[in-house]
Design a protein around this motif. Structure first.
Motif, PDB file in Angstrom:
ATOM      1  N   ARG A  54     -26.969 -12.619 -28.347  1.00 16.49           N
ATOM      2  CA  ARG A  54     -26.035 -12.194 -27.304  1.00 16.49           C
ATOM      3  C   ARG A  54     -24.827 -13.114 -27.313  1.00 16.49           C
ATOM      4  O   ARG A  54     -24.971 -14.329 -27.216  1.00 16.49           O
ATOM      5  CB  ARG A  54     -26.699 -12.255 -25.925  1.00 16.49           C
ATOM      6  CG  ARG A  54     -25.916 -11.438 -24.913  1.00 16.49           C
ATOM      7  CD  ARG A  54     -26.408 -11.650 -23.536  1.00 16.49           C
ATOM      8  NE  ARG A  54     -26.003 -12.952 -23.067  1.00 16.49           N
ATOM      9  CZ  ARG A  54     -26.457 -13.519 -21.968  1.00 16.49           C
ATOM     10  NH1 ARG A  54     -27.321 -12.909 -21.244  1.00 16.49           N
ATOM     11  NH2 ARG A  54     -26.044 -14.706 -21.596  1.00 16.49           N
ATOM     12  N   ILE A  55     -23.646 -12.519 -27.459  1.00 21.50           N
ATOM     13  CA  ILE A  55     -22.462 -13.363 -27.594  1.00 21.50           C
ATOM     14  C   ILE A  55     -21.571 -13.329 -26.366  1.00 21.50           C
ATOM     15  O   ILE A  55     -20.691 -14.160 -26.225  1.00 21.50           O
ATOM     16  CB  ILE A  55     -21.645 -12.970 -28.840  1.00 21.50           C
ATOM     17  CG1 ILE A  55     -21.341 -11.468 -28.789  1.00 21.50           C
ATOM     18  CG2 ILE A  55     -22.361 -13.336 -30.113  1.00 21.50           C
ATOM     19  CD1 ILE A  55     -19.983 -11.169 -29.250  1.00 21.50           C
ATOM     20  N   ALA A  56     -21.778 -12.374 -25.488  1.00 19.00           N
ATOM     21  CA  ALA A  56     -20.947 -12.358 -24.288  1.00 19.00           C
ATOM     22  C   ALA A  56     -21.625 -11.567 -23.195  1.00 19.00           C
ATOM     23  O   ALA A  56     -22.424 -10.676 -23.467  1.00 19.00           O
ATOM     24  CB  ALA A  56     -19.593 -11.754 -24.595  1.00 19.00           C
ATOM     25  N   ARG A  57     -21.304 -11.921 -21.981  1.00 15.90           N
ATOM     26  CA  ARG A  57     -21.830 -11.222 -20.811  1.00 15.90           C
ATOM     27  C   ARG A  57     -20.624 -10.965 -19.918  1.00 15.90           C
ATOM     28  O   ARG A  57     -20.011 -11.896 -19.400  1.00 15.90           O
ATOM     29  CB  ARG A  57     -22.837 -12.136 -20.127  1.00 15.90           C
ATOM     30  CG  ARG A  57     -23.644 -11.454 -19.062  1.00 15.90           C
ATOM     31  CD  ARG A  57     -24.796 -12.387 -18.740  1.00 15.90           C
ATOM     32  NE  ARG A  57     -25.742 -11.726 -17.879  1.00 15.90           N
ATOM     33  CZ  ARG A  57     -26.064 -12.175 -16.677  1.00 15.90           C
ATOM     34  NH1 ARG A  57     -25.512 -13.246 -16.204  1.00 15.90           N
ATOM     35  NH2 ARG A  57     -26.945 -11.529 -15.950  1.00 15.90           N
ATOM     36  N   LEU A  58     -20.257  -9.691 -19.795  1.00 13.04           N
ATOM     37  CA  LEU A  58     -19.020  -9.355 -19.092  1.00 13.04           C
ATOM     38  C   LEU A  58     -19.351  -8.745 -17.735  1.00 13.04           C
ATOM     39  O   LEU A  58     -20.142  -7.797 -17.650  1.00 13.04           O
ATOM     40  CB  LEU A  58     -18.211  -8.361 -19.928  1.00 13.04           C
ATOM     41  CG  LEU A  58     -17.950  -8.777 -21.385  1.00 13.04           C
ATOM     42  CD1 LEU A  58     -17.383  -7.614 -22.170  1.00 13.04           C
ATOM     43  CD2 LEU A  58     -17.006  -9.952 -21.436  1.00 13.04           C
TER      44      LEU A  58
ATOM     45  N   VAL B  10     -22.704  -8.140 -24.890  1.00 13.33           N
ATOM     46  CA  VAL B  10     -22.291  -7.841 -26.257  1.00 13.33           C
ATOM     47  C   VAL B  10     -23.179  -8.646 -27.199  1.00 13.33           C
ATOM     48  O   VAL B  10     -23.313  -9.862 -27.039  1.00 13.33           O
ATOM     49  CB  VAL B  10     -20.802  -8.206 -26.497  1.00 13.33           C
ATOM     50  CG1 VAL B  10     -20.366  -7.757 -27.883  1.00 13.33           C
ATOM     51  CG2 VAL B  10     -19.919  -7.568 -25.435  1.00 13.33           C
TER      52      VAL B  10
ATOM     53  N   ALA C 167     -24.186  -9.609 -31.254  1.00 10.57           N
ATOM     54  CA  ALA C 167     -23.885  -9.587 -32.685  1.00 10.57           C
ATOM     55  C   ALA C 167     -25.212  -9.823 -33.377  1.00 10.57           C
ATOM     56  O   ALA C 167     -25.771 -10.910 -33.279  1.00 10.57           O
ATOM     57  CB  ALA C 167     -22.894 -10.685 -33.042  1.00 10.57           C
TER      58      ALA C 167
ATOM     59  N   GLU D  34     -14.910  -7.018 -13.269  1.00  8.97           N
ATOM     60  CA  GLU D  34     -13.635  -7.607 -13.703  1.00  8.97           C
ATOM     61  C   GLU D  34     -13.018  -6.745 -14.792  1.00  8.97           C
ATOM     62  O   GLU D  34     -13.418  -6.804 -15.965  1.00  8.97           O
ATOM     63  CB  GLU D  34     -13.865  -9.034 -14.211  1.00  8.97           C
ATOM     64  CG  GLU D  34     -14.230  -9.980 -13.087  1.00  8.97           C
ATOM     65  CD  GLU D  34     -14.343 -11.422 -13.538  1.00  8.97           C
ATOM     66  OE1 GLU D  34     -14.083 -11.718 -14.727  1.00  8.97           O
ATOM     67  OE2 GLU D  34     -14.719 -12.252 -12.697  1.00  8.97           O
TER      68      GLU D  34
ATOM     69  N   HIS E   2     -11.534  -6.694 -24.046  1.00 15.59           N
ATOM     70  CA  HIS E   2     -11.952  -7.846 -24.848  1.00 15.59           C
ATOM     71  C   HIS E   2     -12.087  -7.403 -26.300  1.00 15.59           C
ATOM     72  O   HIS E   2     -12.607  -6.325 -26.566  1.00 15.59           O
ATOM     73  CB  HIS E   2     -13.312  -8.366 -24.363  1.00 15.59           C
ATOM     74  CG  HIS E   2     -13.323  -8.689 -22.902  1.00 15.59           C
ATOM     75  ND1 HIS E   2     -13.047  -9.930 -22.409  1.00 15.59           N
ATOM     76  CD2 HIS E   2     -13.559  -7.892 -21.825  1.00 15.59           C
ATOM     77  CE1 HIS E   2     -13.114  -9.900 -21.094  1.00 15.59           C
ATOM     78  NE2 HIS E   2     -13.425  -8.672 -20.723  1.00 15.59           N
TER      79      HIS E   2
ATOM     80  N   PRO F 214     -29.020 -17.837 -20.189  1.00 18.85           N
ATOM     81  CA  PRO F 214     -28.313 -18.910 -20.896  1.00 18.85           C
ATOM     82  C   PRO F 214     -26.908 -18.503 -21.341  1.00 18.85           C
ATOM     83  O   PRO F 214     -26.633 -17.332 -21.553  1.00 18.85           O
ATOM     84  CB  PRO F 214     -29.208 -19.167 -22.109  1.00 18.85           C
ATOM     85  CG  PRO F 214     -30.022 -17.943 -22.285  1.00 18.85           C
ATOM     86  CD  PRO F 214     -30.170 -17.346 -20.929  1.00 18.85           C
ATOM     87  N   ASP F 215     -26.034 -19.510 -21.485  1.00 23.64           N
ATOM     88  CA  ASP F 215     -24.691 -19.260 -21.999  1.00 23.64           C
ATOM     89  C   ASP F 215     -24.694 -19.158 -23.520  1.00 23.64           C
ATOM     90  O   ASP F 215     -23.807 -18.567 -24.106  1.00 23.64           O
ATOM     91  CB  ASP F 215     -23.749 -20.401 -21.570  1.00 23.64           C
ATOM     92  CG  ASP F 215     -23.626 -20.465 -20.061  1.00 23.64           C
ATOM     93  OD1 ASP F 215     -23.134 -19.500 -19.484  1.00 23.64           O
ATOM     94  OD2 ASP F 215     -24.052 -21.467 -19.467  1.00 23.64           O
ATOM     95  N   ALA F 216     -25.666 -19.776 -24.135  1.00 16.76           N
ATOM     96  CA  ALA F 216     -25.794 -19.701 -25.596  1.00 16.76           C
ATOM     97  C   ALA F 216     -27.235 -19.970 -25.976  1.00 16.76           C
ATOM     98  O   ALA F 216     -27.957 -20.671 -25.261  1.00 16.76           O
ATOM     99  CB  ALA F 216     -24.885 -20.742 -26.254  1.00 16.76           C
TER     100      ALA F 216
END
Lengths: 319, 118
Positions: free
Chosen positions: B39-43, B33, B35, B47, B51, B113-115
């Motif tokens: 990148r703000i999320a990795r789903l 996802v 914004a 699972e 969200h 990366p996570d952020a």
């Protein structure tokens, strides 16, 4: 060990493996939009219930309202203003919390409006500078991230990342793996300059000329305004600061950027600072170097040679 | 088939099941996802869940189900991103321009990366 015993042991190991695969902590995330940027919160925990997410959004909305009104009778606004004034002194007046009217004049309060803007005349800038209208956004976003971090800790979460458009705090880890935080390249959005080490805690902020800008007659005008001239500062492409709090990192990154070299980096052993110049090179303080794993070859622009030349060609074309 | 063979088959079956359900997210495919450019999320598409993300104009619901992702609900007027339906293949994307949010399916990558700050 007999074959049967061996198989029984394998079975026990396999069952443990399966059970451990069900449940346990995992990564949760939420996103909201506040203070002109997306705010992303990631939590590594068993659960991250909607009630907690709601409470964090409520806190953020409250802070956003507070900094919109900028009522100096409010304790929080007064505290942030006091901090802002410290950076005004440190930058010898290049940074100021009283640029509200100038920011409005340039149109940087509204990203979409800014896209179609022309730079204002010198006369209008002088008039706007004279209004001394309070705007604390250079510190407010950092303050909001610090406040959310305190709240999230009170909720019992130990492993989390809060990222408000690059104003970031990371705490703990993602299970056995540390959080990975990269620093983006100021000119290539999909490239990074390197990784920041999250040793338990990381509070970092970047001020970059690419975050809010418009181009007029091939000239790049961005939102990081020098308070003496009321015009964009030109020395750096980006300044990244690691500090004890995100507000401190945010304020110092802005103050260094707009001061155009007044704040001498060689004096800044702490907090940790990295600057990106227009010649595509980075300079960092020793404290920053200790927390940074660079992607770049030494003494070389941190981009592929072909892309670098293409960029230079494009820049030459504009001139 | 001896008793040991049965036990061995059981162990192998359990190991296979355990591997398929492991919590590590480097499995197959993800929905990312964005914004704006961030990148703000990795789903993980394995699972299932819903969200909620907040864009510039309002909220969007993203549903993950059985290896697919979709924008289930959005506040933008034309709802083009909702009409894109389910996304499951690497590179497929649904873009909500008014909200500046993009949902994109990507293959698994190590070391993401996570952020990103900046």
């Amino acid at each position: 060990m007999t074959p049967v015993k061996h198989l029984v042991r394998s079975l026990v190991v396999a069952c443990t493996f399966v059970l451990s695969a069900c449940g346990g902590p995992k990564e949760h995330f939420m996103m909201t939009y506040a203070m002109g940027t997306s705010v992303v919160i990631k939590v590594y925990a068993e659960d991250f219930p909607a009630a907690d997410k709601g409470a964090l959004i409520k806190e953020l909305t409250h802070l956003e309202d507070l900094f919109k009104k900028n009522d100096v009778n409010d304790g929080i606004v007064r505290y942030v203003l006091r901090e802002a004034l410290r950076y005004q002194v440190a930058s010898q007046g290049a940074f100021s919390p009283y640029l509200g009217a100038v920011i409005d004049l340039w149109g940087f309060n509204d990203e979409e409006a800014a896209q179609s803007r022309k730079p204002p005349s010198d006369g209008k800038i002088r008039t706007a500078l004279g209004k001394k209208q309070l705007n604390l956004y250079a510190l407010a976003k950092g303050y909001a991230v610090d406040t959310l971090a305190r709240k999230i800790e009170r909720m019992g979460y130990k492993n989390y990342i809060i990222n408000a458009g690059g104003d970031l705090i990371a705490k703990g880890s993602k299970g056995e793996v540390p959080w990975r935080v990269d620093v983006r390249h100021p000119r290539f959005i999909h490239r990074t300059l390197g990784q920041l080490k999250v040793d338990g805690k990381l509070a970092v902020a970047t001020s970059g000329d690419y975050q809010n800008y418009f181009v007029y007659e091939n000239e790049w005008y961005h939102h990081l305004l020098n308070a003496k001239t009321g015009k964009p500062a030109r020395r750096y492409q980006a300044v990244t600061v690691i500090a004890n709090s995100v507000m401190e990192a945010d304020a110092l990154a802005t103050a260094i950027f707009v001061s155009d070299g007044v704040i001498d980096l060689s004096d800044k052993m702490e907090p940790a600072v990295m600057v990106s110049y227009h010649n595509d090179r980075q300079e960092m303080s020793p404290a920053f170097e200790r927390k940074f794993i660079t992607n770049c070859p030494k003494n070389d622009p941190c981009i592929a040679r072909a892309e670098y030349l293409k960029l230079k060609e494009k820049e030459q074309g504009k001139k | 088939m001896t008793r040991a063979d049965v036990l061995l088959s059981g162990v192998l079956a359990l190991l296979t099941y355990g591997y398929s359900r492991r919590p590590v997210t480097q499995v197959s495919t993800y929905a990312e996802v964005y914004a704006g450019a961030t990148r703000i999320a990795r789903l993980d598409l394995t699972e299932n869940g819903t969200h909620t993300v907040k864009g510039r104009l309002g909220e969007l619901d993203i549903t993950i189900k059985d290896g697919r992702a979709r924008v289930a609900q959005a506040t933008c007027r034309d709802k083009r991103c909702v009409r894109m339906g389910w996304l499951s293949h690497n590179g497929e994307a649904a873009l909500c321009v008014p909200n500046r949010v993009m949902l994109k399916v990507v293959g698994a990558q190590e070391g993401t990366p996570d952020a990103v700050v900046g």
